[in-house]
Design a protein around this motif. Structure first.
Motif, PDB file in Angstrom:
ATOM      1  N   HIS A 217       0.818  -1.218   0.000  1.00 52.37           N
ATOM      2  CA  HIS A 217       0.000   0.000   0.000  1.00 52.37           C
ATOM      3  C   HIS A 217       0.847   1.262   0.000  1.00 52.37           C
ATOM      4  O   HIS A 217       1.950   1.294   0.534  1.00 52.37           O
TER       5      HIS A 217
ATOM      6  N   ASP B  88       3.798  -6.530   4.446  1.00 53.00           N
ATOM      7  CA  ASP B  88       3.194  -5.477   5.252  1.00 53.00           C
ATOM      8  C   ASP B  88       2.957  -5.914   6.694  1.00 53.00           C
ATOM      9  O   ASP B  88       2.009  -5.473   7.328  1.00 53.00           O
TER      10      ASP B  88
ATOM     11  N   GLU C 130      -4.925   1.797   5.177  1.00 50.95           N
ATOM     12  CA  GLU C 130      -4.951   2.162   6.590  1.00 50.95           C
ATOM     13  C   GLU C 130      -6.345   2.482   7.112  1.00 50.95           C
ATOM     14  O   GLU C 130      -6.550   2.527   8.313  1.00 50.95           O
TER      15      GLU C 130
HETATM   16 ZN    ZN Z   1       0.848  -1.364   6.412  1.00 52.81          ZN
END
Ligand code: ZN
Length: 461
Positions: free
Chosen positions: A91, A181, A158
């Motif tokens: 992301h 992540d 997020e």
């Molecule tokens: Zn993250």
């Protein structure tokens, strides 16, 4: 193709390092914090759109086939011999950064003592750039892979993951994927997450002492570090004795009471101290009148355990982990209250089951279970072929035999089938994800590219 010589890949990556670092610094300079839509192609604001455009331009320069998916996401392909895809899901959005808490500007990356410091270095821009160069090095060495490698870059990880919902409304998911992540060695299970509201109304109280207001917390996924109440207090009544971390001030017949705890992510309540419940427990000793006091007594019963859900009847612990439950936000006034909470549940249950258990627990108190936003748990397990491949790559590269992990957080792995979170953080190393002065060391950044090159090869060959 069987085995390839990774020392050659590593050499190519060492040669690329200065360029890889420059590319990362440029991406870090885009302040990609989610904001109001800023016109076509920028549903999450200008900063996020700039980061997406930068990442796509960088991918094209490196020779990938890049495409913008309406500003929600982007993808970059390294074509293989077939169209079957493996995905790398990263992301580009970052959590906010308050410059006054940082030693340097969060969106002006600097290198200090071998650390690249800026918001997003570890979460998640550094891992994306490292994985891209990993794939590039494979291509540079003339290694033709069977599957097409697709980098999917989301813009709203997020806060809601609408980026991936949008992507999946237009494209089929890759056959298997990883998301750089979370942590190494590998995340094989993620708890389910539920955010909910409980509410109740009542008539304003005429008696005294009574509760006028109580406010604590701002978002459901954070253990509140502070709570503030205002009480109507009779002039002749003696002031209560105050426990540690609680202060009070009497002015014009009103008693202001404040509790201080310690904020933490709701997925790790043991790292925090719930100020809201500290205040509720204290106020419950004062024999207050009225509906607000009744509400606090209900909270006292339901959240006496403010970390693991015992009072709600949902507590659960297995060898894989423990359910967490945190009351996080309360807005109470003279006529009613809304409480928000966060639950991270194990894969033995579905969100529907947790919803039913919660409803059963709160109904006798006259509380209404309203908003409900939940994701079911993910469990692939260590024996899953994808887990075996990724774990094999990590263990061969590092020699570290730490078993794979189960976490309370949610990554993209929950939104795509056959996907696991793999790196970039290492156990035991200091990590400042979501905190001031977030950094990645140059050594780790360089090493990440090498690990991800091996992972991409293992899945795509
Ligand atoms: Zn993250």
């Amino acid at each position: 193709m069987t085995n390839i010589d990774f020392s050659r890949i590593d050499q190519v990556l060492d040669g690329y390092y200065p360029q890889m670092e420059r590319d990362l610094m440029g991406l870090l300079a885009c302040p990609s914090v989610k904001a109001e839509p800023a016109g076509e192609g920028a549903p999450f604001g200008r900063g996020v759109a700039d980061a997406l455009e930068y990442a796509l331009a960088m991918s094209s320069t490196l020779g990938f086939q890049a495409n913008n998916v309406d500003g929600y996401a982007g993808y970059a392909d390294l074509p293989g011999e077939t169209e079957e895809q493996i995905g790398i899901l990263a992301h580009l959005d970052v959590v906010p950064a308050d410059a006054k808490d940082w030693d340097s500007d969060p969106f002006s990356p600097v290198i200090v003592d071998g650390k690249i410091v800026a918001r997003g270095t570890l979460d998640d821009k550094g891992p994306l750039v490292a994985a891209m160069y990993g794939a590039l090095a494979l291509a540079d060495c003339g290694i033709k892979m069977n599957k097409t490698v697709r980098f999917i870059m989301g813009c709203d990880e997020e806060s809601g993951m609408s980026c991936m919902t949008h992507y999946l409304s237009k494209y089929a998911p890759p056959a298997c994927s990883f998301s750089p992540d979370a942590e190494f060695p590998l995340i094989v299970a993620e708890k389910g997450v539920a955010h909910y509201s409980l509410s109740k109304s009542w008539d304003a109280c005429q008696a005294s002492p009574c509760l006028l207001s109580l406010k604590s917390g701002s978002v459901a996924n954070v253990v509140p570090g502070e709570a503030l109440a205002e009480l109507c207090w009779p002039a002749e009544k003696a002031l209560p004795e105050l426990p540690a971390d609680i202060s009070a001030e009497l002015a014009e017949g009103k008693l202001s009471v404040k509790a201080v705890g310690h904020a933490a992510h709701a997925s790790m309540p043991e790292d925090g101290e719930n100020a809201l419940m500290k205040l509720v427990r204290f106020l419950n000793t004062l024999e207050l009148q009225g509906g607000g006091a009744d509400f606090l007594r209900s909270m006292g019963a339901l959240y006496d355990d403010d970390r693991y859900g015992a009072g709600l009847g949902i507590a659960e612990e297995t060898d894989k982990g423990r359910l967490t439950s945190v009351p996080s936000v309360l807005n109470l006034d003279e006529k009613g209250a809304v409480l928000l909470g966060d639950i991270r549940f194990l894969y033995e249950h579905t969100e529907d089951e947790i919803h039913a258990m919660l409803e059963k627990a709160v109904a006798p108190h006259g509380l209404i279970l309203g908003d409900w936003l939940a994701q079911n748990p993910l469990y692939l397990g260590e024996e899953h072929p994808l887990a075996q491949k990724l774990l094999g790559v990590y263990r061969e590269f590092t020699g570290d035999m730490t078993p794979p992990l189960m976490i309370g957080g949610g990554t993209y792995a929950k939104t795509f089938p056959n996907c696991l979170a793999f790196g970039p953080e290492k156990l035991g190393e200091p990590n400042l994800v979501h905190q001031p002065n977030e950094f990645i060391t140059q050594d780790n950044f360089r090493e990440l590219a090498k690990i991800y090159a091996r992972a991409i090869y293992a899945l795509a060959k």
